[in-house]
Structure formats: structure tokens, C-alpha cells
Enzyme design. Structure first.
Site, PDB file in Angstrom:
ATOM      1  N   TYR A 145       0.863  -1.183   0.000  1.00 41.99           N
ATOM      2  CA  TYR A 145       0.000   0.000   0.000  1.00 41.99           C
ATOM      3  C   TYR A 145       0.897   1.230   0.000  1.00 41.99           C
ATOM      4  CZ  TYR A 145      -3.397   3.482   1.643  1.00 41.99           C
ATOM      5  OH  TYR A 145      -4.203   4.597   1.786  1.00 41.99           O
ATOM      6  N   ASP A 240       9.237   2.910  -0.389  1.00 40.22           N
ATOM      7  CA  ASP A 240       8.196   3.545   0.408  1.00 40.22           C
ATOM      8  C   ASP A 240       8.411   3.133   1.857  1.00 40.22           C
ATOM      9  OD1 ASP A 240       5.998   4.374   1.781  1.00 40.22           O
ATOM     10  OD2 ASP A 240       4.519   3.501   0.400  1.00 40.22           O
ATOM     11  N   LYS A 268       4.410   9.018   8.950  1.00 38.33           N
ATOM     12  CA  LYS A 268       4.204   8.385  10.248  1.00 38.33           C
ATOM     13  C   LYS A 268       5.224   8.866  11.295  1.00 38.33           C
ATOM     14  CE  LYS A 268       1.239   5.048   8.235  1.00 38.33           C
ATOM     15  NZ  LYS A 268       1.157   4.105   7.159  1.00 38.33           N
TER      16      LYS A 268
HETATM   17  C1  PLP Z   1       0.484   4.624   5.782  1.00 40.10           C
HETATM   18  C2  PLP Z   1       1.215   4.393   4.537  1.00 40.10           C
HETATM   19  C3  PLP Z   1       1.101   5.259   3.441  1.00 40.10           C
HETATM   20  C4  PLP Z   1       0.113   6.388   3.410  1.00 40.10           C
HETATM   21  O1  PLP Z   1       0.383   7.375   4.365  1.00 40.10           O
HETATM   22  P1  PLP Z   1      -0.817   8.381   4.780  1.00 40.10           P
HETATM   23  O2  PLP Z   1      -0.141   9.322   5.707  1.00 40.10           O
HETATM   24  O3  PLP Z   1      -1.861   7.524   5.406  1.00 40.10           O
HETATM   25  O4  PLP Z   1      -1.278   9.031   3.541  1.00 40.10           O
HETATM   26  C5  PLP Z   1       1.908   5.040   2.351  1.00 40.10           C
HETATM   27  N1  PLP Z   1       2.778   4.021   2.323  1.00 40.10           N
HETATM   28  C6  PLP Z   1       2.910   3.162   3.351  1.00 40.10           C
HETATM   29  C7  PLP Z   1       3.905   2.064   3.266  1.00 40.10           C
HETATM   30  C8  PLP Z   1       2.124   3.312   4.481  1.00 40.10           C
HETATM   31  O5  PLP Z   1       2.231   2.431   5.477  1.00 40.10           O
END
Ligand code: PLP
Length: 431
Positions: A145, A240, A268
């Protein structure tokens, strides 16, 4: 039930005003057949809901709370800048400080741009990669994701997997036809795709530790192959690390596995619990970003002093010597307790863990990719989730999310979690 009366009333109100009553889908707890509780406050590893029920929290706001909730250093940092004003839409010194800390932590970064979410970070990294290479095609991996930008909502994990939908209505075919999703950890499939069409690929984006299909560790050789192939084809390799960054190690998964991407996305933890995303990487690629280059990307509240101060305070705490070693000990203790509980229960389940990220799957076979993750018995997961919740253990309400251990979890929290899991799994084994 009387125990959740206030939360139930609030949820009824919320559902009239907000789709599904929540501002992010998985929070609605639909896949585990329950309703959400509303949180009144949190401190350390403890959540308190609107009815005064207490929980040991393993969601950690879905990743940011590696220090636990309301950490004094973070609260104090926010308070100390609050009086200056909350946003100016003009540069502030704190942006330099946080940028410097992130660049110091992660050797592959020459420059970074602050945004407000992980979604923005990955979306911008994709745009910059396409501009830099002059190509359209994006390769991603099933069950990863990367936020909810159109390009990346293909075979996505997290809430998309939880709701069991293949992609999303509203995303034009014309856009996702440029996105190819391949099985995670499958070196051969990836190599053969890159040999055939690598020179059309703008970017390969991956969660270097997959945390949105439950927890799936990478085969280190898979990450190395991503690097080798993208180097050959001139495609941009994007890690990511919105979840894994500052989580599995201070320098992220790239430090842990020794593979350097061209671009990285963070979020995060880096915002200390306030909304921050970051994308960054090699200077010649990042120089594409406006106003240095032609690729437009902007943000009204980006780099605001509150978010920067929270991020700086959080990173200052977690880079202290011994922080990750202690976290590892706590998480390893939870892992071995869960493994024991599984063994004694007669339930077929496996535990995956990388550092303080952990996933329990109700299947007997190893889980190395999305297909294998989907073999987990979801009814059993729901029963387990509900049993744990009723006993005050707040787990992510989906098989396809991970358990986060924080520095605020003490031995007593872990012990209580293990004994509760033991009872829950034993009941499941007898059912
Ligand atoms: C949470 C997450 C996102 C999205 O971040 P948001 O701040 O919710 O938009 C993208 N990539 C990864 C791997 C994530 O865990």
C-alpha cells in the site's frame, strides 16, 4: 452493550455526518464485525475510550507512535513553538533542522521535501520519477500500500485489502494502465518483466518491509534484485518507507538490508504524531521538484512549525543509544510469547516479525507474499481480534495490518498480552 454506550452513541452521530462514521476506512472495524470505540485520550501504551475502558494499544495511530502516546518530549516541543503561531506559509528554521536530521539518518538522501501525508510523499515521488525518466510505467507489488493516489491503487494492501476490493471505482483505466503490480518477493517474475519492458519503466516502488498485508519481511535478495534491475534499465527505485522508516531501524529498511534506493518516501514516525510526509533522494532527481525544476508539487501547510517541532522531538528521542535494542527486546518477547501460545493452542498460525512490526496469520504455511497472506483464516482472525479487544488488548482490526510495539510497552503490558492471547487461542483451538 452498556460498556460501550458512549462510543455507540458517538458512532451513530458520526455515521450521519461522515461516510461510514470514520475519516479512514479500516477504523470502522467492519472486517472484524465490530464497531469502533471513540478514543478519549492516550498516554504511553494505554488508550482510554469515551466510556472509560482502558486498552493496551498495538495500533499506535497506525505507526507513528513509536514512543508511545503523548510523550513528554513531543508535547513539550509542540507547546514550545505554539506561541509563535501555527503556520505561516513561509519558511521556518525548524524545517532545516528536521530535514538535516532525516538526511543524516538516511544516507541515500541528498535532499528532501516535506509534505503532509504519506500519500502525498509517494504520489510526488512517482511524479518526479516520471518527469526525470520521461517514462510513464510504474511497477509495484501486490499487497503493498502506498497511499491512495490513483496511480498506486492497484492490488493495494491495507484498507483496500481489508475491504476485499481489487482496486477502486473512480480511478480511470487510462491511469492505471500504466501501473503493473507483481507478486512480492518473486525475484524471477520481476527480473523477467524488467528484461522485457524495463526500458519503459519510470519507477519501481516497494515497501522494503511490507506492512500493509500484515507483516511480510522481504527476501533481502529480492531487494538487491530490485536495485540491480533498476540500475540496468535506468528506472527510479523508490522505497516507500512511510511505515518502515525510523521503525525497523533509525535509517529505515534501507539501513537494515543495505540496499540504497534512488528516492524514498517517509511519513508516520517522522511527524512525531502530527501530519508529515517526506520524499527525498538523489540530488539530480529531487532537483526536478519546483521551483528548482519543472515538476509542480506544493502544500499550504507543508513544513508548519508544529509538525516540524514534533518530528524533531520524536527523532531526537529515538536516536538515543540503545533505543532500538530495547524495542527489539520488547518485540522479541511478545513474538516468542505468541509463538508459545500458538503452539499450546492447537491453532495453526504463523508469526512474522521485523523489529517492532509484527503479524499473526491464521495459516500453517509461511507468508511471503499477498497470496499467502490471503490464505489466513479471516473468521478466526475476527474471533481472535474480538476476544483480545474484550480483554483490553487493542489490536489493528484487520488481518492485513500490523501490530506495532512501542517504547512505552513495559514487560507487564507484554505479559498481559501474551496471557490473553494464550487464552484466546486456546478457546479458538477448542471451538
Ligand atoms: C500509511 C502508509 C502510506 C500512506 O500514508 P498516509 O499518511 O496515510 O497518507 C503510504 N505508504 C505506506 C507504506 C504506508 O504504510
Amino acid at each position: 452493550m452498556e460498556k460501550y454506550k458512549k462510543s455507540q452513541d458517538l458512532f451513530e452521530q458520526a455515521k450521519r455526518l461522515i461516510p461510514g462514521g470514520v475519516n479512514s476506512p479500516v477504523r470502522a472495524c467492519r472486517s472484524v464485525g465490530t464497531e469502533p470505540v471513540f478514543i478519549e485520550q492516550a498516554k504511553g501504551a494505554t488508550l482510554v475510550d469515551a466510556d472509560g475502558n482502558q486498552y493496551i494499544d498495538y495500533v499506535g495511530s497506525w505507526g507513528p507512535m513509536i514512543l508511545g502516546h503523548a510523550h513528554p518530549a513531543v508535547i513539550e516541543a509542540i507547546q514550545s513553538v505554539l506561541h509563535r503561531g501555527t503556520s505561516f506559509g513561509a519558511p521556518v528554521d525548524l524545517e532545516i533542522q528536521l530535514a538535516e536530521m532525516i538526511i543524516e539518518a538516511v544516507p541515500s538522501l541528498d535532499m528532501v521535501r516535506m509534505v503532509n501525508s504519506g500519500t502525498e510523499a509517494t504520489m510526488s515521488a512517482i511524479r518526479v520519477s516520471r518527469a526525470y525518466t520521461g517514462r510513464h510505467r510504474i511497477v509495484k507489488f501486490d499487497g503493498c500500500y502506498h497511499g491512495h493516489a490513483d496511480t498506486l491503487l492497484v492490488a493495494a494492501g491495507s484498507g483496500v485489502a481489508t475491504l476485499g476490493i481489487p482496486g477502486s471505482p473512480g480511478v480511470p483505466e487510462d491511469i492505471i494502465k500504466h501501473t503493473l503490480s507483481l507478486p512480492y518477493n518473486d525475484i524471477e517474475t520481476f527480473a523477467s518483466v524488467m528484461q522485457e519492458q524495463g526500458d519503459e519503466v519510470a519507477a519501481v516502488i516497494v515497501e522494503p518491509v511490507a506492512g500493509n498485508m500484515g507483516l511480510v519481511p522481504p527476501d533481502p535478495e529480492f531487494l538487491r534484485e530490485l536495485r540491480r534491475q533498476t540500475e540496468k534499465t535506468g528506472s527510479v527505485l523508490i522505497f516507500d518507507e512511510v511505515m518502515s522508516g525510523f521503525r525497523v531501524a533509525y535509517g529505515g529498511a534501507q539501513a537494515l538490508y543495505g540496499v540504497e534506493p534512488d528516492l524514498s518516501a517517509f511519513g508516520k514516525i517522522v511527524g512525531g504524531g502530527l501530519p508529515v510526509g517526506v520524499y527525498g533522494g538523489k540530488k539530480d532527481i529531487m532537483a526536478q521538484t519546483a521551483p528548482e525544476g519543472p515538476v509542480y508539487q506544493a502544500g499550504t501547510l507543508a513544513g508548519n512549525p508544529l509538525a516540524m517541532a514534533a518530528g524533531i522531538a520524536a527523532l531526537t528521542e529515538i536516536r538515543r543509544p540503545g533505543f532500538y535494542e530495547r524495542l527489539e527486546e520488547t518485540a522479541a518477547r511478545l513474538e516468542s510469547g505468541l509463538l508459545n501460545a500458538v503452539r499450546n493452542s492447537g491453532v495453526e498460525a504463523v508469526v512474522n516479525r521485523v523489529g517492532s512490526m509484527l503479524g499473526l496469520f491464521f495459516t500453517k504455511d509461511p507468508v511471503r507474499n499477498f497470496d499467502e497472506a490471503k490464505k489466513s483464516n479471516l473468521d478466526m482472525f475476527s474471533a481472535y481480534y474480538r476476544r483480545m479487544f474484550e480483554s483490553g488488548i487493542y489490536l489493528p482490526p484487520s488481518q492485513f495490518e500490523v501490530v506495532f510495539v512501542s517504547a512505552a510497552h513495559v514487560d507487564a503490558d507484554i505479559d498481559k498480552t501474551i496471557s490473553t492471547a494464550q487464552a484466546a487461542l486456546r478457546e479458538l483451538g477448542q471451538a
